[in-house]
Design a protein around this motif. Sequence first.
Motif: not given
Length: 392
Positions: A260-289
């Motif tokens: 949960q803390e990782v998700a918050q930190r990632i969200s704080g590093c990207i723009r609103k137009m970008d997207m961060a997702a949890r793929f499962g386990g401890d894997e996350f994917v961030i899409m920058l457009s």
Amino acid sequence: MTGLLKWLRWGCDGVESYSLQRKIFHVNVAALIAILSMAFFAVFNALTGNPALIRSNLLQIPFYFIVLVVPWLNRHGQAGMARWVLSLSITTAVSTNIWIANGSWLDLHFYFLLFALVGVVFFPIRQWASIVFLFVLNASLFIYCEYVGVKPDPTLFLLGENMTTMFRSAFVSTSLFTLLFITWLGEYVANRNERELEELSGMDMLTHLPNRRRMEQRLAETIAVSERTGQRGAVLFLDLDNFKPLNDEHGHAAGDLLLQEVAQRISGCIRKMDMAARFGGDEFVIMLSELGQEQEGARQRAAQVAEKIRIALAEPYLLDISSAGGDRESVKHRCSASIGVEMFVGGAMSEADILKRADAAMYQSKEHGRNKISFHEEKRHVWDNPELPTVV
């Protein structure tokens, strides 16, 4: 207003099915409309001073209390009983008024038509026998009053023509309004539930980030936009480097807090137009457009964001967890991340290929000592590089 909405939703939290929640809500709304309608016509009747209409008011008194029981029954898990109490009490109330006071002269029997049609709104389709019974009962009463008629109390004829027309218009219009309102309400609630289900189906319930399914949909949409505009994008595939030891030593609850803390930190590093997702386990994917149309500039911007995320996730985590004895303890944990980056533009690659290449780049970061950033195409690595431009 909040209290009223809470009252109207009595019983909804006791069932998981959205369809049954909608029907419970409809019954509570119909009970409220019935009470308000009876109160409105009670004032209207009293103002006329007509003996028959005043007698009609007195006949309504028991039904106020009966209808008020309906939400109470829903709240206590008796939704089936609530449906029957509402349907039969309204039918009985209207029948009593018609046969003892109003007759069919003022068109009060149009309420029979209403409850013949909305029975399916109250009852689940599996209770089709109940729906058919209530339809036949109310439809038969409507047909009898409309085509055979019931004589009114003689004192009703003391009403003037204008007053009689006003009553007829009021009874017909309120019954039709109630039918249309409940129909509209059904569509509104159904659409809202569909939106909620769609949001839930695309969300990771632990981190409240989009899940893999939603990310893949969004990536496909972004690729289509990129093909039209020439704007470049990037996918960052991220895996935590020191997650398993935390789970092994302090349990899954600690691991959940970290995610949960990782998700918050990632969200704080990207723009609103970008997207961060949890793929499962401890894997996350961030899409920058929309990183620009120029290749090197887009790659540099992606590197800036990746570096910003890497630095943020490498900061210590202070997790407040429960020990085996039930006491709370704070655990300090360090957990860096390995990040793989794949650039894309237009429809040259599918979303599956882009994700696969970003995943491969992430494993390159793992192989080169972790806490690194790797670009798939370049086969080179970027880590805490002081020459990188400052990320705004």
